[in-house]
Design an enzyme around this catalytic site. Structure first.
Site, mmCIF file in Angstrom:
data_model
loop_
_atom_site.group_PDB
_atom_site.id
_atom_site.type_symbol
_atom_site.label_atom_id
_atom_site.label_comp_id
_atom_site.label_asym_id
_atom_site.label_seq_id
_atom_site.Cartn_x
_atom_site.Cartn_y
_atom_site.Cartn_z
ATOM 1 N N THR A 149 0.806 -1.219 0.000
ATOM 2 C CA THR A 149 0.000 0.000 0.000
ATOM 3 C C THR A 149 0.842 1.272 0.000
ATOM 4 O OG1 THR A 149 -1.459 1.332 1.413
ATOM 5 C CG2 THR A 149 -0.147 -0.303 2.525
ATOM 6 N N TYR B 20 -1.471 0.435 10.242
ATOM 7 C CA TYR B 20 -1.813 -0.284 8.999
ATOM 8 C C TYR B 20 -0.620 -0.274 8.046
ATOM 9 C CZ TYR B 20 -3.651 -0.766 4.242
ATOM 10 O OH TYR B 20 -3.830 -1.116 2.933
ATOM 11 N N ARG C 114 -5.731 12.416 -2.765
ATOM 12 C CA ARG C 114 -5.439 11.001 -3.008
ATOM 13 C C ARG C 114 -5.408 10.742 -4.512
ATOM 14 N NH1 ARG C 114 -4.500 11.532 1.504
ATOM 15 N NH2 ARG C 114 -5.113 10.314 3.335
HETATM 16 N N1 NAD Z 1 -8.947 -0.568 -1.309
HETATM 17 C C1 NAD Z 1 -7.856 0.174 -1.373
HETATM 18 O O1 NAD Z 1 -7.901 1.362 -1.720
HETATM 19 C C2 NAD Z 1 -6.502 -0.433 -1.055
HETATM 20 C C3 NAD Z 1 -5.363 0.380 -1.191
HETATM 21 C C4 NAD Z 1 -4.120 -0.160 -0.917
HETATM 22 C C5 NAD Z 1 -3.995 -1.492 -0.516
HETATM 23 N N2 NAD Z 1 -5.112 -2.239 -0.369
HETATM 24 C C6 NAD Z 1 -4.950 -3.641 0.063
HETATM 25 O O2 NAD Z 1 -5.660 -4.479 -0.836
HETATM 26 C C7 NAD Z 1 -6.170 -5.622 -0.145
HETATM 27 C C8 NAD Z 1 -7.650 -5.757 -0.406
HETATM 28 O O3 NAD Z 1 -8.301 -4.587 0.070
HETATM 29 P P1 NAD Z 1 -9.868 -4.376 -0.124
HETATM 30 O O4 NAD Z 1 -10.069 -2.925 -0.270
HETATM 31 O O5 NAD Z 1 -10.369 -5.319 -1.144
HETATM 32 O O6 NAD Z 1 -10.375 -4.800 1.327
HETATM 33 P P2 NAD Z 1 -11.664 -5.663 1.715
HETATM 34 O O7 NAD Z 1 -11.837 -5.431 3.175
HETATM 35 O O8 NAD Z 1 -12.795 -5.383 0.804
HETATM 36 O O9 NAD Z 1 -11.176 -7.150 1.447
HETATM 37 C C9 NAD Z 1 -10.338 -7.866 2.318
HETATM 38 C C10 NAD Z 1 -10.856 -9.298 2.366
HETATM 39 O O10 NAD Z 1 -9.960 -10.079 3.168
HETATM 40 C C11 NAD Z 1 -10.727 -10.875 4.075
HETATM 41 N N3 NAD Z 1 -9.852 -11.149 5.222
HETATM 42 C C12 NAD Z 1 -9.299 -10.257 6.083
HETATM 43 N N4 NAD Z 1 -8.495 -10.889 6.950
HETATM 44 C C13 NAD Z 1 -8.545 -12.227 6.636
HETATM 45 C C14 NAD Z 1 -7.915 -13.392 7.145
HETATM 46 N N5 NAD Z 1 -7.058 -13.342 8.168
HETATM 47 N N6 NAD Z 1 -8.196 -14.568 6.552
HETATM 48 C C15 NAD Z 1 -9.065 -14.647 5.512
HETATM 49 N N7 NAD Z 1 -9.666 -13.586 4.972
HETATM 50 C C16 NAD Z 1 -9.413 -12.382 5.530
HETATM 51 C C17 NAD Z 1 -11.960 -10.046 4.382
HETATM 52 O O11 NAD Z 1 -13.050 -10.801 4.828
HETATM 53 C C18 NAD Z 1 -12.230 -9.407 3.024
HETATM 54 O O12 NAD Z 1 -13.081 -10.223 2.228
HETATM 55 C C19 NAD Z 1 -5.795 -5.420 1.327
HETATM 56 O O13 NAD Z 1 -4.636 -6.163 1.590
HETATM 57 C C20 NAD Z 1 -5.523 -3.933 1.430
HETATM 58 O O14 NAD Z 1 -4.603 -3.631 2.455
HETATM 59 C C21 NAD Z 1 -6.361 -1.754 -0.629
HETATM 60 O O1 GDU Z 2 -16.226 9.695 4.930
HETATM 61 C C1 GDU Z 2 -15.091 9.981 4.534
HETATM 62 C C2 GDU Z 2 -14.161 8.994 4.161
HETATM 63 C C3 GDU Z 2 -12.900 9.399 3.760
HETATM 64 N N1 GDU Z 2 -12.579 10.705 3.726
HETATM 65 C C4 GDU Z 2 -11.232 11.133 3.288
HETATM 66 O O2 GDU Z 2 -11.048 10.678 1.969
HETATM 67 C C5 GDU Z 2 -9.684 10.307 1.761
HETATM 68 C C6 GDU Z 2 -9.646 8.868 1.273
HETATM 69 O O3 GDU Z 2 -10.064 8.029 2.350
HETATM 70 P P1 GDU Z 2 -10.378 6.477 2.165
HETATM 71 O O4 GDU Z 2 -10.858 5.977 3.479
HETATM 72 O O5 GDU Z 2 -11.255 6.275 0.980
HETATM 73 O O6 GDU Z 2 -8.974 5.866 1.782
HETATM 74 P P2 GDU Z 2 -7.555 5.986 2.539
HETATM 75 O O7 GDU Z 2 -6.743 7.012 1.795
HETATM 76 O O8 GDU Z 2 -7.703 6.162 3.994
HETATM 77 O O9 GDU Z 2 -6.954 4.523 2.393
HETATM 78 C C7 GDU Z 2 -6.961 3.766 1.220
HETATM 79 O O10 GDU Z 2 -5.781 3.948 0.493
HETATM 80 C C8 GDU Z 2 -4.637 3.778 1.228
HETATM 81 C C9 GDU Z 2 -3.474 4.039 0.325
HETATM 82 O O11 GDU Z 2 -3.533 5.328 -0.194
HETATM 83 C C10 GDU Z 2 -4.646 2.400 1.910
HETATM 84 O O12 GDU Z 2 -3.887 1.452 1.323
HETATM 85 C C11 GDU Z 2 -5.980 1.842 2.345
HETATM 86 O O13 GDU Z 2 -6.041 0.428 2.269
HETATM 87 C C12 GDU Z 2 -7.107 2.312 1.593
HETATM 88 O O14 GDU Z 2 -8.253 2.108 2.382
HETATM 89 C C13 GDU Z 2 -8.965 10.520 3.100
HETATM 90 O O15 GDU Z 2 -8.356 11.753 3.094
HETATM 91 C C14 GDU Z 2 -10.114 10.503 4.113
HETATM 92 O O16 GDU Z 2 -9.865 11.262 5.276
HETATM 93 C C15 GDU Z 2 -13.483 11.692 4.081
HETATM 94 O O17 GDU Z 2 -13.186 12.876 4.053
HETATM 95 N N2 GDU Z 2 -14.720 11.287 4.475
#
Ligand code: NAD
Ligand code: GDU
Length: 332
Positions: free
Chosen positions: A119, A143, A221
């Site tokens: 991430t 995290y 972002r």
């Molecule tokens: N969504 C983003 O913007 C973002 C950004 C950067 C990195 N990531 C990474 O991408 C990956 C997926 O994120 P996402 O947004 O799809 O999250 P998500 O919460 O939608 O998906 C995560 C999944 O993993 C499962 N899970 C969690 N812990 C587990 C465990 N110990 N064993 C089995 N299953 C487990 C949850 O039930 C869920 O289905 C994560 O590793 C997250 O850190 C996401």
């Molecule tokens: O109700 C909300 C939700 C979010 N935000 C703001 O919107 C931006 C984006 O927030 P998100 O929660 O959508 O995403 P994050 O940037 O916190 O995090 C995401 O991106 C990260 C990398 O940039 C991580 O990897 C993480 O897994 C993923 O959830 C942040 O500034 C947050 O403070 C708001 O203002 N209001």
């Protein structure tokens, strides 16, 4: 390839599993549905409902697939910045300990390839943007620290045991693909929350912090379409080499403030979407924007859906599908 997808009932994992199946791979999903949901696991995947760390050894021994695994795509994790500050145990145990068990199981069963969801949060508050892979890694929340610790563990497994691994450092993933999108048990991410306001499920969107040093005072972002992200995973699998740990940023290279994202959602949905200012969220950095040049040159990655309106409009289509499904379930 015969592949294990951890976290395939979650957002990114379910989209990637869908694309892997479409390209002819055999997919086993392991997910404990702690934040995901069963319905998200794509048709055609074998589904094991379990903790990934606890189940990895048995699954990789060949029990679920009848054959040797050629790779693991490890998405399963806790991934909420604010939650990681208040409940770090979920991150050190749920992310780090789980991954160490998976790495050990891979080693025991000679699984050669790993693609890991790292991430942007590993970098912390960057001194300069866009962020390259050579920037210092100084996470501002547990995290990001847990993901960085895993990246270090993977590097040492590659060097010592010949694993071929890729850590993809995603920036902010958004958008949807076919019937897969953001549908978590508890939603905290900006775009799905704004679209819930557009649907009328919430009254307004809270803007966390309006006093950041950015062009309109709200946090910036870099949003990447989940389908472009899935393509990068396929390229990473192909590029895997024994003993090498590749680390790549994935973003669009363009930053949007929270207010600009809300405006894009108003444009795409045609709905007013009330917003209200709220305090900063714990652990949030001000600006995260990627340089993805390394992924473009070394992996041959070529993101196609970079426009914010395209990302929002795919997410909007998915949110409306969810609304229709909920309506149908209530009326049946
Ligand atoms: N969504 C983003 O913007 C973002 C950004 C950067 C990195 N990531 C990474 O991408 C990956 C997926 O994120 P996402 O947004 O799809 O999250 P998500 O919460 O939608 O998906 C995560 C999944 O993993 C499962 N899970 C969690 N812990 C587990 C465990 N110990 N064993 C089995 N299953 C487990 C949850 O039930 C869920 O289905 C994560 O590793 C997250 O850190 C996401
Ligand atoms: O109700 C909300 C939700 C979010 N935000 C703001 O919107 C931006 C984006 O927030 P998100 O929660 O959508 O995403 P994050 O940037 O916190 O995090 C995401 O991106 C990260 C990398 O940039 C991580 O990897 C993480 O897994 C993923 O959830 C942040 O500034 C947050 O403070 C708001 O203002 N209001």
């Amino acid at each position: 390839m015969n592949l294990l997808v951890t976290g395939g009932a979650g957002y990114v994992g379910s989209v990637c599993a869908t694309v892997l199946l479409e390209r002819g791979h055999h997919v086993v999903v392991v997910d404990d549905v702690s934040t995901g949901n069963r319905e998200a696991v794509p048709e055609g995947a074998v589904f094991v409902e379990a903790d990934a760390g606890q189940a990895a050894d048995e699954i990789l021994s060949g029990g679920c697939s009848g054959g040797a695994f050629e790779g693991v795509l490890h998405f399963a994790a806790r991934s909420l910045v604010g939650e990681s500050v208040t409940d770090p145990d979920l991150y050190w145990h749920g992310n780090v300990v789980t991954t160490l068990s998976i790495l050990e199981a891979m080693r025991r069963h000679s699984v050669p390839r790993l693609v890991f969801s790292s991430t942007a949060a590993t970098y912390g508050e960057p001194a300069t943007v866009p962020i390259t892979e050579d920037c210092p890694t100084q996470p501002t929340n547990p995290y990001g620290a847990s993901k960085l610790a895993i990246d270090h563990a993977i590097t040492s497994y590659c060097h010592a045991y010949g694993l071929g691994a890729t850590s993809l450092r995603y920036f902010n993933v958004a958008g949807a693909y076919r019937s897969a999108g953001e549908n978590r048990v508890v939603e905290t991410h900006l775009i799905p929350l704004i679209l819930q306001v557009a649907m009328g499920f919430r009254d307004s969107i809270s803007v966390f912090g309006s006093d950041w040093e950015t062009r309109d005072g709200t946090a910036v972002r870099d949003y990447i379409h989940v389908l472009d992200l899935a393509e990068a995973h396929l390229l990473a699998l192909d590029a895997s080499q024994p003993g090498r740990h590749g680390i790549y940023n994935l973003g669009s290279g363009e930053g949007f403030t929270v207010r600009e994202v809300i405006e894009a959602c108003r444009r795409v949905t045609g709905r007013p979407i009330p917003a209200k200012d709220a305090p900063r969220r714990l652990g949030d950095p001000a600006v995260l924007v990627a340089s993805s040049d390394r992924a473009i040159t070394e992996l041959g990655w070529s993101p196609k859906h970079t426009a914010i309106d395209k990302i929002v409009s795919d997410a909007w289509e998915f949110t409306q599908q969810l609304g229709d499904r909920a309506h149908a379930a209530r009326s049946s």
